[in-house]
Design a protein around this motif. Sequence first.
Motif, PDB file in Angstrom:
ATOM      1  N   ARG A  39      44.157   5.696  69.359  1.00 31.31           N
ATOM      2  CA  ARG A  39      45.434   4.827  69.026  1.00 31.31           C
ATOM      3  C   ARG A  39      45.278   4.114  67.729  1.00 31.31           C
ATOM      4  N   PHE A  40      44.023   3.773  67.411  1.00 33.48           N
ATOM      5  CA  PHE A  40      43.841   2.984  66.183  1.00 33.48           C
ATOM      6  C   PHE A  40      44.099   3.965  64.953  1.00 33.48           C
ATOM      7  N   ARG A  41      43.931   4.930  65.146  1.00 33.00           N
ATOM      8  CA  ARG A  41      44.025   6.114  64.054  1.00 33.00           C
ATOM      9  C   ARG A  41      45.293   6.287  63.732  1.00 33.00           C
ATOM     10  N   THR A  42      46.393   5.917  64.623  1.00 28.83           N
ATOM     11  CA  THR A  42      47.960   6.177  64.227  1.00 28.83           C
ATOM     12  C   THR A  42      48.366   4.930  63.246  1.00 28.83           C
ATOM     13  N   VAL A  43      47.369   3.947  62.965  1.00 27.17           N
ATOM     14  CA  VAL A  43      47.987   2.979  62.056  1.00 27.17           C
ATOM     15  C   VAL A  43      47.870   3.142  60.496  1.00 27.17           C
ATOM     16  N   TRP A  44      47.023   4.430  60.323  1.00 31.94           N
ATOM     17  CA  TRP A  44      46.766   4.881  59.085  1.00 31.94           C
ATOM     18  C   TRP A  44      47.520   6.078  58.491  1.00 31.94           C
ATOM     19  N   HIS A  45      47.612   6.153  57.237  1.00 26.96           N
ATOM     20  CA  HIS A  45      48.082   7.684  56.687  1.00 26.96           C
ATOM     21  C   HIS A  45      46.903   8.338  56.536  1.00 26.96           C
ATOM     22  N   PRO A  46      46.858   9.659  56.500  1.00 24.33           N
ATOM     23  CA  PRO A  46      45.791  10.345  56.418  1.00 24.33           C
ATOM     24  C   PRO A  46      45.031  10.082  55.067  1.00 24.33           C
ATOM     25  N   ASP A  47      45.682   9.643  53.919  1.00 21.80           N
ATOM     26  CA  ASP A  47      44.649   9.263  52.834  1.00 21.80           C
ATOM     27  C   ASP A  47      44.457   7.774  52.573  1.00 21.80           C
ATOM     28  N   GLY A  48      44.767   7.043  54.145  1.00 19.83           N
ATOM     29  CA  GLY A  48      44.422   5.550  53.974  1.00 19.83           C
ATOM     30  C   GLY A  48      43.186   5.242  53.766  1.00 19.83           C
ATOM     31  N   ARG A  49      43.056   4.103  53.366  1.00 23.78           N
ATOM     32  CA  ARG A  49      41.581   3.795  52.787  1.00 23.78           C
ATOM     33  C   ARG A  49      41.439   2.380  53.332  1.00 23.78           C
ATOM     34  N   MET A  50      39.988   2.069  53.648  1.00 21.29           N
ATOM     35  CA  MET A  50      39.505   0.658  54.078  1.00 21.29           C
ATOM     36  C   MET A  50      38.507   0.167  53.181  1.00 21.29           C
ATOM     37  N   MET A  51      38.746  -0.997  52.885  1.00 25.78           N
ATOM     38  CA  MET A  51      37.682  -1.751  52.114  1.00 25.78           C
ATOM     39  C   MET A  51      37.119  -3.020  52.868  1.00 25.78           C
ATOM     40  N   ALA A  52      35.703  -3.229  53.034  1.00 23.37           N
ATOM     41  CA  ALA A  52      35.223  -4.133  53.685  1.00 23.37           C
ATOM     42  C   ALA A  52      33.915  -4.595  52.943  1.00 23.37           C
ATOM     43  N   ASP A 127      58.192   9.891  56.100  1.00 22.86           N
ATOM     44  CA  ASP A 127      58.696  10.666  57.534  1.00 22.86           C
ATOM     45  C   ASP A 127      59.147   9.578  58.644  1.00 22.86           C
ATOM     46  N   GLY A 128      59.569   8.567  58.117  1.00 20.68           N
ATOM     47  CA  GLY A 128      60.216   7.582  59.107  1.00 20.68           C
ATOM     48  C   GLY A 128      58.724   6.911  59.787  1.00 20.68           C
ATOM     49  N   ARG A 129      57.704   6.753  59.463  1.00 21.81           N
ATOM     50  CA  ARG A 129      56.536   6.266  59.934  1.00 21.81           C
ATOM     51  C   ARG A 129      55.711   5.445  58.886  1.00 21.81           C
ATOM     52  N   TRP A 130      55.712   3.928  59.019  1.00 18.85           N
ATOM     53  CA  TRP A 130      54.863   3.221  58.420  1.00 18.85           C
ATOM     54  C   TRP A 130      53.531   3.468  58.492  1.00 18.85           C
ATOM     55  N   GLY A 131      52.606   3.436  57.596  1.00 20.65           N
ATOM     56  CA  GLY A 131      51.054   3.406  57.880  1.00 20.65           C
ATOM     57  C   GLY A 131      50.446   2.720  56.628  1.00 20.65           C
ATOM     58  N   ILE A 132      49.298   2.462  56.766  1.00 18.76           N
ATOM     59  CA  ILE A 132      48.350   1.872  55.927  1.00 18.76           C
ATOM     60  C   ILE A 132      47.816   2.768  54.828  1.00 18.76           C
ATOM     61  N   VAL A 133      47.934   2.509  53.520  1.00 21.01           N
ATOM     62  CA  VAL A 133      47.437   3.251  52.364  1.00 21.01           C
ATOM     63  C   VAL A 133      46.054   2.766  52.045  1.00 21.01           C
ATOM     64  N   LEU A 134      46.091   1.514  51.918  1.00 21.88           N
ATOM     65  CA  LEU A 134      44.879   0.612  51.663  1.00 21.88           C
ATOM     66  C   LEU A 134      44.907  -0.753  52.419  1.00 21.88           C
ATOM     67  N   ARG A 135      43.664  -0.754  52.816  1.00 19.12           N
ATOM     68  CA  ARG A 135      43.554  -2.275  53.496  1.00 19.12           C
ATOM     69  C   ARG A 135      42.311  -2.908  52.605  1.00 19.12           C
ATOM     70  N   GLN A 136      42.739  -4.082  51.970  1.00 13.42           N
ATOM     71  CA  GLN A 136      41.841  -4.851  51.282  1.00 13.42           C
ATOM     72  C   GLN A 136      41.762  -6.257  51.437  1.00 13.42           C
ATOM     73  N   PRO A 137      40.844  -6.639  52.277  1.00 17.24           N
ATOM     74  CA  PRO A 137      40.549  -8.087  52.986  1.00 17.24           C
ATOM     75  C   PRO A 137      40.504  -8.950  51.493  1.00 17.24           C
ATOM     76  N   ILE A 138      40.819 -10.262  51.778  1.00 17.77           N
ATOM     77  CA  ILE A 138      40.415 -11.393  50.701  1.00 17.77           C
ATOM     78  C   ILE A 138      39.727 -12.104  51.688  1.00 17.77           C
ATOM     79  N   TYR A 139      38.625 -12.683  51.073  1.00 11.39           N
ATOM     80  CA  TYR A 139      37.703 -13.537  51.860  1.00 11.39           C
ATOM     81  C   TYR A 139      37.572 -15.023  51.167  1.00 11.39           C
ATOM     82  N   GLU A 140      37.828 -15.877  51.907  1.00 17.12           N
ATOM     83  CA  GLU A 140      38.278 -17.059  51.392  1.00 17.12           C
ATOM     84  C   GLU A 140      37.161 -18.183  51.680  1.00 17.12           C
ATOM     85  N   LYS A 141      36.478 -18.322  52.642  1.00 19.09           N
ATOM     86  CA  LYS A 141      35.445 -19.092  53.262  1.00 19.09           C
ATOM     87  C   LYS A 141      34.843 -18.799  54.384  1.00 19.09           C
TER      88      LYS A 141
END
Length: 209
Positions: A39-52, A127-141
């Motif tokens: 299910r988690f896989r469906t929130v991403w587009h195939p080229d989606g990237r995660m930065m952590a 194609d009518g579906r929203w997905g994440i292309v890039l997730r970049q967290p901002i670390y505040e404290k």
Amino acid sequence: MEETSDRAATEAEEVADRRRIRELLQNWVVWRDAGHWERFRTVWHPDGRMMATWFQGSGDEFIRVSQEGWAKGVSILHFLGGISIDLAGSRAVSQTKMTISQRGVVEGVSCDVVCTGRFYDFLEKRDGRWGIVLRQPIYEKDRLDPVTPGAVPQLDAALLARFPEGYRHLAYIQTRIGYTVKPDMPGLKGPEVEALYARGAAWLRGAPI
């Protein structure tokens, strides 16, 4: 009359898009932390990237290493707050207040690290579906607390000082359990976060990431 109808339809679609994006962002946290990997896989587009701090790569690779961490007992949880969405047709940038909570052994003492920040997401409707292309967290404290009251880990001051203030305790615990931590992630202020905001604005104008 036709113009009014068109405007109403456009506004209704925008409301629906914002609802879908909010649902996607909430699903990311619930499905990832619960280990609902398909299910988690469906929130991403195939080229989606995660930065952590501890990982930078594709959404599929992030799922794989998260599963491996689960098997090793790595405990990382997420909690969400307010969400702000900038929408431009089939593209969006969202900012979501969040905390990252990680438990682990630090210098022989079981500790919780809590990092407060924002998820900064580049999203696209395909194609009518929203997905994440890039997730970049901002670390505040962040902060580190021993699980057992009175226990005090003796931290390596030189290691702690290697990392930015916004996530130095999170980086400390992740380094100690064997991860290589990226040392230049965006924080509340500074050139890294300003560059991220500029990328977000360019994304909304139609530029590639």
